[in-house]
Design a protein around this motif. Structure first.
Motif, PDB file in Angstrom:
ATOM      1  N   LEU A  31       0.828  -1.206   0.000  1.00  0.00           N
ATOM      2  CA  LEU A  31       0.000   0.000   0.000  1.00  0.00           C
ATOM      3  C   LEU A  31       0.863   1.257   0.000  1.00  0.00           C
ATOM      4  CD1 LEU A  31      -2.842   1.159   0.131  1.00  0.00           C
ATOM      5  CD2 LEU A  31      -2.780   0.898   2.620  1.00  0.00           C
ATOM      6  N   SER A  32       2.008   1.180   0.693  1.00  0.00           N
ATOM      7  CA  SER A  32       2.877   2.359   0.793  1.00  0.00           C
ATOM      8  C   SER A  32       3.433   2.760  -0.574  1.00  0.00           C
ATOM      9  CB  SER A  32       4.026   2.110   1.763  1.00  0.00           C
ATOM     10  OG  SER A  32       4.964   1.243   1.177  1.00  0.00           O
ATOM     11  N   ARG A  33       3.421   1.845  -1.528  1.00  0.00           N
ATOM     12  CA  ARG A  33       3.855   2.202  -2.897  1.00  0.00           C
ATOM     13  C   ARG A  33       2.871   3.170  -3.538  1.00  0.00           C
ATOM     14  NH1 ARG A  33       8.195   1.553  -1.925  1.00  0.00           N
ATOM     15  NH2 ARG A  33       9.563  -0.191  -2.422  1.00  0.00           N
ATOM     16  N   VAL A  34       1.628   3.178  -3.040  1.00  0.00           N
ATOM     17  CA  VAL A  34       0.609   4.029  -3.643  1.00  0.00           C
ATOM     18  C   VAL A  34       0.305   5.243  -2.767  1.00  0.00           C
ATOM     19  CG1 VAL A  34      -1.806   4.112  -4.413  1.00  0.00           C
ATOM     20  CG2 VAL A  34      -0.423   2.074  -4.837  1.00  0.00           C
ATOM     21  N   VAL A  35       0.204   5.046  -1.454  1.00  0.00           N
ATOM     22  CA  VAL A  35      -0.197   6.178  -0.606  1.00  0.00           C
ATOM     23  C   VAL A  35       0.987   6.832   0.095  1.00  0.00           C
ATOM     24  CG1 VAL A  35      -2.510   5.281  -0.274  1.00  0.00           C
ATOM     25  CG2 VAL A  35      -0.742   4.761   1.414  1.00  0.00           C
ATOM     26  N   GLY A  36       2.174   6.248  -0.056  1.00  0.00           N
ATOM     27  CA  GLY A  36       3.368   7.007   0.315  1.00  0.00           C
ATOM     28  C   GLY A  36       3.895   6.868   1.716  1.00  0.00           C
ATOM     29  N   ALA A  37       3.175   6.231   2.642  1.00  0.00           N
ATOM     30  CA  ALA A  37       3.709   6.065   3.998  1.00  0.00           C
ATOM     31  C   ALA A  37       3.721   4.581   4.335  1.00  0.00           C
ATOM     32  CB  ALA A  37       2.857   6.827   4.995  1.00  0.00           C
ATOM     33  N   GLY A  38       4.418   4.239   5.388  1.00  0.00           N
ATOM     34  CA  GLY A  38       4.437   2.833   5.810  1.00  0.00           C
ATOM     35  C   GLY A  38       5.750   2.175   5.467  1.00  0.00           C
ATOM     36  N   PRO A  39       5.902   0.872   5.863  1.00  0.00           N
ATOM     37  CA  PRO A  39       7.176   0.187   5.672  1.00  0.00           C
ATOM     38  C   PRO A  39       7.452  -0.050   4.192  1.00  0.00           C
ATOM     39  CG  PRO A  39       5.502  -1.325   6.473  1.00  0.00           C
ATOM     40  CD  PRO A  39       4.892   0.027   6.475  1.00  0.00           C
ATOM     41  N   ARG A  40       8.724  -0.004   3.836  1.00  0.00           N
ATOM     42  CA  ARG A  40       9.079  -0.107   2.423  1.00  0.00           C
ATOM     43  C   ARG A  40       9.835  -1.386   2.106  1.00  0.00           C
ATOM     44  NH1 ARG A  40       7.944   3.871  -1.714  1.00  0.00           N
ATOM     45  NH2 ARG A  40       6.533   5.188  -0.571  1.00  0.00           N
TER      46      ARG A  40
END
Ligand code: SF4
Length: 352
Positions: free
Chosen positions: A342-351
């Motif tokens: 999800l962070s790939r789309v909304v920009g936050a969170g673990p990568r």
């Protein structure tokens, strides 16, 4: 084994004295010597919950989850009455979701079959659903001061070093367990179990043991042999296999994200997650959950116990029959692999 005199009373005295002065302060614990004796006052619910959480994760990672669980469900009866989905969501991020399901099964058995009171023997605990040998021994020793042999990876490492066991893991496990059992006596078994855990976690550390501050250094065969960090011996492992798949981030007009509940059985069973393709040994063309204008949004890697996963991420705007939630909520509640995607789309969170 390197030859060092095995003086069990001396080993026990040295480690328990060290524990009395150096025990870690942990939210599920009473201090050294507190709550000892049969039918002790240590809270088996806290100890059981912490031990289940601590399997395969660290104290700093597990602690906020433990405190949050305790706040929401302060007793085993409260946890037993909680809806499955709430407990699974609260567990997200701890991994090993089968444990969350076992946790609930056990809580419900204690609440339903034992009047909300944990059995106070190792055998009684072992008979509960989802409670394995390690957890039964840990709760019996720490909560009820039973002389149980509590052996996890930390204790195996300490035994392998203390006695310089040259058999590699996992073949050495029975020998390490037997050596640990030889050190368990009726005197302070709960403190003994925790002292060994603390030594393994803070001094006899996996890569860099702090032998110069170790209370057992003059009794330790691996230290005497000069290369304590080379124990426990290990069989060389093959690399994890890699699987490939696609995760779909579908966003509606209100900015909400589509989730699906995964089947009860299998990896991440019963959890909410992003829609995904199946995960295969080779990259394959994925079929999206609905027809829409899907575009690529990068990829993420995630490592599970038995395999590594590469997920391509695709995103589109659309609607459909899903569970809809805000990105913030999803980033807080979803299992890590989905938060990464999800962070790939909304920009936050673990990568990674
Ligand atoms: Fe571990 Fe070193 Fe202590 Fe031996 S002396 S038990 S290797 S920390």
């Amino acid at each position: 084994m390197t030859s060092v005199p095995c003086d069990i009373p001396a080993i026990r005295a040295a480690l328990l004295a060290w524990y009395d002065a150096n025990a870690r302060t942990l939210p599920w614990r009473t201090g050294p010597g507190e709550g000892g004796g049969q039918g002790a006052t240590r809270d088996p619910y806290r100890i059981w919950l912490s031990e289940v959480m601590l399997q395969q994760t660290t104290v700093p990672h597990a602690t906020p989850y433990f405190l949050s669980f305790l706040q929401r469900w302060p007793t085993v009866a409260a946890l037993a009455a909680a809806p499955d989905a709430e407990v699974m969501a609260a567990w997200a991020g701890l991994g090993y979701y089968a444990r969350a399901r076992n946790l609930l099964a056990c809580a419900r058995a204690v609440a339903g079959d034992h009047g909300g009171v944990f059995p106070d023997t190792e055998a009684g605990l072992l008979a509960l659903p989802g409670v394995g040998a390690y957890t039964a021994a840990a709760v019996a020793a720490i909560a009820f001061d039973r002389p149980a042999n509590v052996v996890d990876g930390n204790v195996e490492r300490v035994m392998a070093r203390l006695f310089a066991v040259d058999t590699p893991l996992p073949a050495a496990k029975p020998e390490l367990k037997r050596l640990a059992a030889g050190l368990v006596l009726d005197d302070r078994p709960g403190d003994w179990a925790q002292a060994l855990m603390d030594l393994g976690a803070t001094v006899c550390r996996p890569r860099t043991p702090l032998c110069d501050v170790c209370p057992l250094s003059d009794r330790c065969a691996a230290f005497a042999g000069g290369s304590p960090e080379s124990y426990p011996r290990k069989t060389v492992k093959a690399d994890r296999p890699r699987r490939f798949g696609t995760a779909f981030v579908l966003v509606d007009e209100g900015g909400r994200v589509a989730l699906v509940r995964r089947p009860d059985k299998g990896l991440l069973g019963g959890m909410l997650g992003l829609p995904t393709s199946s995960w295969q040994g080779q990259p394959t063309e994925a079929v999206p959950p609905i027809a829409a204008d899907w575009r690529a949004a990068g990829s993420i890697d995630h490592v599970f116990t038995h395999f590594a996963l590469t997920l391509e991420v695709q995103t589109a705007a659309g609607q459909g029959d899903f569970v809809w939630t805000t990105p913030e909520r999803a980033l807080a509640d979803l299992p890590t692999v989905f938060r990464k995607a999800l962070s790939r789309v909304v920009g936050a969170g673990p990568r990674s």
